[in-house]
Structures are given as structure tokens and as C-alpha cells.
Design an enzyme around this catalytic site. Structure first.
Site, PDB file in Angstrom:
ATOM      1  N   GLY B 121      -2.475   1.237   9.279  1.00  0.00           N
ATOM      2  CA  GLY B 121      -1.387   0.873   8.365  1.00  0.00           C
ATOM      3  C   GLY B 121      -1.794   0.991   6.912  1.00  0.00           C
ATOM      4  O   GLY B 121      -2.411   0.082   6.351  1.00  0.00           O
ATOM      5  N   TYR B 122      -1.491   2.148   6.321  1.00  0.00           N
ATOM      6  CA  TYR B 122      -1.778   2.347   4.898  1.00  0.00           C
ATOM      7  C   TYR B 122      -0.485   2.412   4.083  1.00  0.00           C
ATOM      8  O   TYR B 122      -0.207   1.544   3.276  1.00  0.00           O
ATOM      9  CB  TYR B 122      -2.588   3.640   4.685  1.00  0.00           C
ATOM     10  CG  TYR B 122      -3.950   3.651   5.342  1.00  0.00           C
ATOM     11  CD1 TYR B 122      -4.732   2.499   5.406  1.00  0.00           C
ATOM     12  CD2 TYR B 122      -4.472   4.818   5.891  1.00  0.00           C
ATOM     13  CE1 TYR B 122      -5.989   2.513   5.993  1.00  0.00           C
ATOM     14  CE2 TYR B 122      -5.731   4.843   6.478  1.00  0.00           C
ATOM     15  CZ  TYR B 122      -6.484   3.689   6.527  1.00  0.00           C
ATOM     16  OH  TYR B 122      -7.720   3.720   7.113  1.00  0.00           O
ATOM     17  N   SER B 123       0.312   3.473   4.299  1.00  0.00           N
ATOM     18  CA  SER B 123       1.480   3.705   3.451  1.00  0.00           C
ATOM     19  C   SER B 123       2.503   2.582   3.557  1.00  0.00           C
ATOM     20  O   SER B 123       2.630   1.919   4.590  1.00  0.00           O
ATOM     21  CB  SER B 123       2.168   5.012   3.850  1.00  0.00           C
ATOM     22  OG  SER B 123       1.328   6.095   3.586  1.00  0.00           O
ATOM     23  N   SER B 155       1.630   6.442  11.970  1.00  0.00           N
ATOM     24  CA  SER B 155       1.588   7.329  13.142  1.00  0.00           C
ATOM     25  C   SER B 155       1.108   6.576  14.374  1.00  0.00           C
ATOM     26  O   SER B 155       0.206   5.744  14.283  1.00  0.00           O
ATOM     27  CB  SER B 155       0.651   8.506  12.883  1.00  0.00           C
ATOM     28  OG  SER B 155       1.215   9.336  11.899  1.00  0.00           O
ATOM     29  N   GLU B 239     -15.926  12.756   6.762  1.00  0.00           N
ATOM     30  CA  GLU B 239     -15.566  14.177   6.797  1.00  0.00           C
ATOM     31  C   GLU B 239     -16.254  14.975   7.883  1.00  0.00           C
ATOM     32  O   GLU B 239     -17.371  14.705   8.257  1.00  0.00           O
ATOM     33  CB  GLU B 239     -15.900  14.835   5.470  1.00  0.00           C
ATOM     34  CG  GLU B 239     -14.738  14.969   4.577  1.00  0.00           C
ATOM     35  CD  GLU B 239     -13.481  15.388   5.289  1.00  0.00           C
ATOM     36  OE1 GLU B 239     -12.442  14.985   4.798  1.00  0.00           O
ATOM     37  OE2 GLU B 239     -13.523  16.091   6.322  1.00  0.00           O
TER      38      GLU B 239
END
Lengths: 366, 386
Positions: B121-123, B155, B239
């Protein structure tokens, strides 16, 4: 797995960069460009003394005996500084001689090339500059002589020795022809990129015999052209990086609307895209150069991918470099325009993107 | 330059190939029990969380082994090594780096065993690329935090059991990066309402989540209070050299070529069309550039040089390729390219149409192309920040 340069290769890069920065900064480039010969005899001799002209020539013939993955390090640097010289032509000819020449031919010419005494050039294509083998149309006569013009021969005006492609019946052939042989003449064509020279090689009844024939067939001819693509692409990288450096610096310094223009996304995103393209055709080029000596079967595909990508990207970078500078970039005095001209020179050399993408499609089974 | 693999690396590649020969039946022979069986087997090989330390149950694989495993899996179109996607990608590495011993023991085995689905949960409705300005609030109350606010574009939320989320625990700091805390929250907690959002391809993969006085025990905090930004940045920067993605892109290119061989353009076979041939060759060249960029960055990693923002280059290539290749396929098919998955007569079961509507998943998630360009321009070229 190591897809990077060795310490020795890094040192070579430093050495060449220092040599060019010290001896051939932009004012000097402009001076050499304006001379009729388009080359500085003094710097050419220094290149020889540094071992650069014999870099890929075996030690037994007076060279250093290195490989194309070393050579591209030098070519990136000559491209970076727009160094005007017949270095690509001469090295390509030398590399071909190493592979296709007989003992006598190598012994005669390679030490001369390595020492800077002989400038060599390749006269391969006819009619137009598309590097397809069926564009080699010059045919040898029944008297074993060559008569005809080879147009768009890089460095034709100053070369002492030519590698000339022709047809012998159904076969392709390659001959060594010295400028001082009877029936050989050249003319120089002026182009927009004055740091590169091209011209026409005119042959009038020039005799060909076993002593000046190289061991060439279609495959070897294709390999020569592929190596040419690699050499030109290496110089394109260096030149493109200079455009990016100059333009990035300008975007940091130039203040408009109260801020450096590089703060605005319309400018910074274009520079980021240029970085992406240079990073990418750099990777493609390094791999292609490696295949020349280490994996020849992959050369055609890897050279075509590198040259195709670079041809479009570098031309766009040349235009963008001028455009992002505004009016100052349009002036003759400012150097960025010289790189735009170089990009136009480099695009068709050994095939443009349409040619190479078509070839990639064919090699890829379409 | 040297593109050879060491004997150990070759042996490992062979081990992976042998395993796949034995345990990966062709698509049509895979029964309903296949996936569960597959997950158990790859877990048994310690290939799930392959880069994670052995102490936490990971594979302890080095960089080259990770690359080889990914390559071989992608080449054979093997299913994922675990179904706890977000857990394996972001949440697990975050817990390994910042979690307490208790959190590691509690969460890591479940992630490796594909037991639960995680989401992140970021945005928030007004917080996308500018993530640090997030406003979903959590207030400390005894042994709990109480969350109020909302998360969006999350997502996998409609299928998830847990969420790893960022909340604001302190508004007083001058820097918006301070005062953010990372919490691990069970999604069946009272006060949580998940509203799936249908995307343009007709799938409901992401959702908006509403938090109304949701209580979360303090032991579910990841890292220190107020230091959640650091936790997130480190997991987003987890990464990879994108080697596995490249193998998958080459697969997609082959599929596209097969499509071209069947299709027609301007009334003639598409494979003979100059424009079509050029587009395909361009795609191939860009994928090859991605592959070789990846190998150059991998070399840096092996030499122990820190990877900076160069990986944005391949993210940009990938994003543009996803958009261009799927759009090209639909274009080539003409009207037939408009039929979505699920229709009997659709070409390739409508795969291309669905793909052409699904790229935002990879292109927008994790930083839009414009954000990637900002990263390159500011961090690599040193241009002033916006």
C-alpha cells in the site's frame, strides 16, 4: 562473465584521450579540417609512435597485436574529439590485409601502415553507398585490367594504398592497388562534414596479377563491411557522448524564466532519452566488436543491430544537440554543429538504418 | 570481455535444465494438481527466495546463479517459483533487512511457502509519483496503531491476505520524508473495506482500500517509527539486472514473429512488408540492447561496483517495448485484433488485444516512464531537480 573493459583497456582510453585533448582540441580540429589534405602529418606520425596505427597488426609485422575490442576504445576517443584523420580507413584496410593477405603482401605493407608511412583506404562499393555485395559491379577485363570509377571512397585523396573490390566473372575479388601504379588517379569531393574526407578512385587500365590479389570471397567481403560498420559506430558513440556532455552543461548554465533550462522536463527528458540511446548502442557496439575476433558467426547480426540503432539515434542526437542550444548552436563558431554534420556523415556509412534493419529481419527468419 | 560461464555456473545451469526436463510437463499435460506440486518441488530445491540468505530459508544464490535460474525458467516458460508475488519481490526483502527476529520467523516461511498473498500500500488518491506526500494516518494508542485513510491502485489487493503499507505517524516534521512508518496489516482486520477497481482490460486486479479506525499491533511495525521511507526506498531499489525480463521479451518477440508469418498487410503477406519487417527488427534491436545493457550492469555488480540509477535505462526500454509491441500486434491484426480473450474465434485466444490493454501494469507500476526519465536526468546527468 565479464562485459566490461580491462584495466589495460582503461589505460589505453586514458592515454588516447590525453593525447587528443593535449594535441587536437577543437581549435586544432578546425584548423586541420580547413587544410586541403584534411589530416595533420605530425599528429598522424604521433599516432604511429603511440602504437595506435598498428594496434591490431601482429607484432611480427611491426604492430601491437591487439584486438577489435581494444581498437574500439581508440575509435570512441577519436570520435569524441572529431579527430580528423584516415584512421578508420587505414585500420580497416590493415585488418583486412592481416586476414586475407599472403606472407609477401603482409610483409610489404603492414609495417608501412604501422609506422605511419602508408595511409590505406577501402574502395568497395559502386554506384551508390548501400553495402550490398551486388553493389560491387566493377569487373575485371579479359586482359586482367580494371577500368572504372569507385565513388564515395573515404580518404581517397590522401591514401597511398587502396583495397579495391571488383568482380571476376561470378566471383568477388579484392586487389591491393598502390596510388603510384600507372592508371590510378583520385579526386576529392567536398562534403558538409569537413572533418571527414571522401573522394573518387579512378582506375584506367590498371593491371591486376597474383601479386596484388587478396584471398577474398563473398563471406570475407561481408566481414570487411561489417567491420566497417563497427568502426564507424564506435566513433559515433564518442561523438554522441560529446554532444550529450556539451548540451547537458549548457542546460545547467543557461538561465531562462529564472531557472537553468535543464530544470524543465521538456529539456531534461530529451537529455535522459539521449542517455538511454547512447547507453544502448554502446552495449550493442561493444558486443559487436567482441564478436569480430571471438565469435565471427554472430558478427553480421550484432554489427547490423549496433549500426542500425546508432544511425537513427546519433542523427537525432545531432539535431537535438543543436536545437537545445537555441540560436547559439546554429552558429558556425559553436562546436555542437560540427557533431550534427558528423552524424549525417556517419548515417549512410556502411549502411543506414533501413538497410541494417532489413538485414536484421532477414537474419531473424522473416 | 568474456562471455563464458565458469564450470560451477555451467553445472548449475545443467542442474536447472535437468530439473525442468523432469518436473515441467508441456502445457497441455499439466493437471489441476500441477501447480501445488510444482511449488513444493521448487521450494524443496530452495529456489524460492533464491537470493535470500540461507538462515531465513532462502537459497543463498549468488548473482550469476540468480541470473542463470531466471534465464532457464523464462526460456522454458516455467510458472513462477512462488505465488506470493509481492512478498517475494518487495515485502520479504524489506522484512529480512528491517524486520525483528520474530517478524522474520513469522512472515518469511509463509512467503516462501506461497501461503498468503501480500500487497503493498503506497499510492493514495492524490499521491502517486510524489509518494512521500502520503496522508493515510496512523496514531499510536497503547500497544496499537489506529489507521484512518485510504490506499488506491493497490495491485493484488482483491486477493491478498496481508498488506505492507506506508502511513503517516507524524505531521510535524519539515521534511515530508520524515514521519512515515511502515506497517504490516492483516486485511481481515475490522474497519478495512476493499473495493476492487476494474481496469481497461476488464480485469479487477487492483483496488482501493479504506481504513476506518483499523487497529494494528505495534509488533507489526517494520523498522522504526517515522523511518518508513528508508524501508521503502531500500525495497524499491532492490534492483535486478533485468535478465529474466529480457528472456521473456525475446519470447514475446518470437510470438510476434509467428503472428507476422500468418498475417497480411496491404493485401500481401505481412512478412514481406518493408515497414513490418523494420518494426520487428527495431523491436529485436531494442531487446538486444536491453540484454547487453543488463550484462554490463551485471558485470558491475559482480565487480562489486554499486549500481546507481542506470537500471532506469532498461526499465524505460521495457516499458516502451511493452506498449509498442502489443500495439503493433493489434494493428497488424486489424479488426481481428480487437477481439478480447474469452471469445472462441479470437486470434490466439485474444491474447494480443488483452496484452495491448494490460501494459500499464508494468509501465506505470514502480515509476512511470516520465519518473524514470527524471531519475536519469537528475541522478546520472546531474540536472537540477524539478
Amino acid at each position: 562473465m565479464n562485459f566490461g573493459f580491462t584495466q589495460e583497456q582503461d589505460l589505453l582510453r586514458d592515454q588516447v584521450r590525453r593525447f587528443l585533448d593535449d594535441n587536437c582540441a577543437m581549435p586544432e580540429v578546425r584548423k586541420i579540417m580547413k587544410q586541403p589534405s584534411g589530416v595533420s602529418a605530425d599528429l598522424w606520425q604521433q599516432m604511429a609512435d603511440l602504437g595506435l596505427l598498428g594496434l591490431i597488426i601482429p607484432a611480427e609485422f611491426g604492430g601491437v597485436g591487439l584486438f577489435w575490442e581494444d581498437l574500439i576504445v581508440v575509435l570512441e576517443e577519436t570520435g569524441r574529439s572529431l579527430f580528423p584523420s584516415p584512421f578508420i580507413s587505414t585500420t580497416l584496410a590493415a585488418s583486412t590485409l592481416v586476414e586475407l593477405g599472403n606472407a609477401a603482401q603482409k610483409k610489404k605493407w603492414l609495417p608501412e601502415i604501422a609506422s605511419g608511412n602508408t595511409i590505406a583506404a577501402c574502395a568497395i562499393l559502386d554506384e551508390h553507398d548501400c553495402p550490398q555485395l551486388d553493389n560491387i559491379t566493377l569487373a575485371i577485363s579479359s586482359e586482367r585490367t580494371l577500368t572504372g570509377d569507385k565513388s564515395f571512397v573515404p580518404d581517397a585523396g590522401i591514401a597511398d594504398l587502396f583495397l579495391v573490390a571488383f568482380r571476376d566473372g561470378d566471383e568477388l575479388a579484392l586487389a591491393l592497388i598502390a596510388r603510384d601504379e600507372p592508371g590510378v588517379d583520385t579526386s576529392t569531393t567536398a562534403t558538409m562534414d569537413e572533418s571527414k574526407r571522401t573522394g573518387t578512385l579512378k582506375l584506367d587500365n590498371v593491371s591486376i596479377d597474383a601479386s596484388n590479389l587478396l584471398q577474398c570471397d563473398g563471406k570475407a567481403m561481408t566481414r570487411l563491411l561489417d567491420k566497417g560498420s563497427v568502426a564507424v559506430t564506435a566513433e559515433m558513440i564518442g561523438a554522441a557522448e560529446t554532444v550529450l556532455e556539451m548540451t547537458t552543461q549548457y542546460a545547467k548554465d543557461r538561465i531562462q524564466f529564472g531557472h537553468p533550462i535543464g530544470k524543465y522536463q521538456g529539456v531534461k527528458h530529451r537529455l535522459a532519452e539521449i542517455y538511454l540511446d547512447i547507453e544502448s548502442f554502446k552495449s550493442l557496439l561493444y558486443y559487436a566488436a567482441w564478436t569480430i575476433d571471438q565469435s565471427p558467426d554472430e558478427l553480421s547480426r550484432s554489427a547490423s543491430i549496433a549500426k542500425a540503432y546508432a544511425s537513427d539515434a546519433f542523427v537525432a542526437i545531432g539535431i537535438e544537440g543543436v536545437q537545445l542550444h537555441g540560436a547559439i548552436g546554429f552558429t558556425a563558431e559553436y562546436d555542437v554543429q560540427l557533431f550534427l554534420k558528423r552524424s549525417k556523415w556517419a548515417r549512410p556509412m556502411f549502411g543506414d538504418s533501413d538497410y541494417h534493419y532489413e538485414r536484421i529481419a532477414a537474419l531473424g527468419g522473416l | 570481455m568474456d562471455f563464458e560461464y565458469t564450470q560451477e555456473e555451467q553445472a548449475f545451469r545443467q542442474e536447472v535444465r535437468d530439473f525442468l526436463d523432469k518436473n515441467l510437463p508441456p502445457w497441455e499435460q499439466r493437471g489441476p494438481g500441477f501447480m501445488a506440486e510444482w511449488l513444493k518441488k521448487v521450494r524443496g530445491k530452495c529456489w524460492v527466495g533464491f537470493s535470500w540468505p540461507k538462515e531465513v530459508g532462502g537459497g543463498g544464490g549468488n548473482i550469476m546463479e540468480q541470473v542463470i535460474l531466471k534465464e532457464e525458467m523464462a526460456r522454458r516458460r516455467a510458472p513462477a517459483l512462488g505465488t506470493c508475488f509481492m512478498g517475494l519481490a518487495w515485502v520479504g526483502p524489506g522484512i529480512i533487512k528491517y524486520g525483528t527476529e520474530e517478524q522474520k520467523q513469522r512472515f518469511i516461511p509463509e512467503i516462501l511457502d506461497s501461503k498468503y498473498q501480500w500487497c503493498t500500500g503506497y499510492s493514495e488518491p492524490n499521491v502517486g509519483s510524489d509518494l512521500a506526500s502520503l496522508q493515510c494516518k496512523a496514531v499510536r494508542d497503547g500497544d496499537s496503531y489506529v489507521i484512518n485513510g485510504t490506499k488506491i491502485w493497490t495491485s493484488l489487493a482483491p486477493f491478498a491476505d496481508w498488506i505492507s503499507m506506508l502511513v503517516r505517524t507524524d505531521n510535524s516534521s519539515e521534511s515530508k520524508h520524515e514521519g512515515i512508518t511502515s506497517l504490516l496489516v492483516k486485511l481481515d482486520s475490522p474497519g478495512i473495506d476493499i473495493q476492487p477497481i476494474e481496469n481497461m482490460a476488464g480485469a479487477s486486479i487492483f483496488a482501493q482500500i479504506f481504513f476506518d479506525n483499523v487497529r494494528v499491533p505495534v509488533e507489526n511495525r517494520l523498522g522504526e517509527e517515522g523511518k518508513g521511507w528508508e524501508v521503502t526506498i531500500s525495497s524499491l531499489a532492490n534492483e535486478r539486472s533485468s535478465i529474466g525480463e529480457v528472456t521473456a521479451m525475446y519470447e514475446k518477440l518470437e510470438n510476434l514473429k509467428e503472428l507476422i508469418k500468418k498475417a497480411r498487410k496491404n493485401g500481401k503477406p505481412a512478412r514481406k512488408d518493408v515497414g513490418v519487417r523494420r518494426r520487428i527488427a527495431e523491436f529485436e534491436s531494442r531487446i538486444e540492447a536491453m540484454r547487453l545493457n543488463g550484462l554490463r550492469y551485471l558485470t558491475k555488480q559482480i565487480k562489486g561496483e554499486p549500481l546507481s540509477s542506470e537500471t532506469s535505462v532498461n526499465k524505460l526500454h521495457r516499458a516502451l517495448l511493452e506498449i509498442d509491441m502489443t500495439d503493433f500486434a493489434v494493428d497488424i491484426l486489424g479488426q481481428a485484433g480487437l477481439q478480447l480473450s474469452g471469445q472462441e474465434e479470437a486470434v490466439d485466444h485474444g491474447r494480443w488485444a488483452t496484452a495491448a490493454l494490460s501494459w500499464p501494469d508494468v509501465v506505470i507500476g514502480g515509476g512511470t516512464p516520465n519518473i524514470q526519465k527524471n531519475i536519469v536526468a537528475e541522478r546520472i546527468l546531474g540536472l537540477p531537480k524539478d
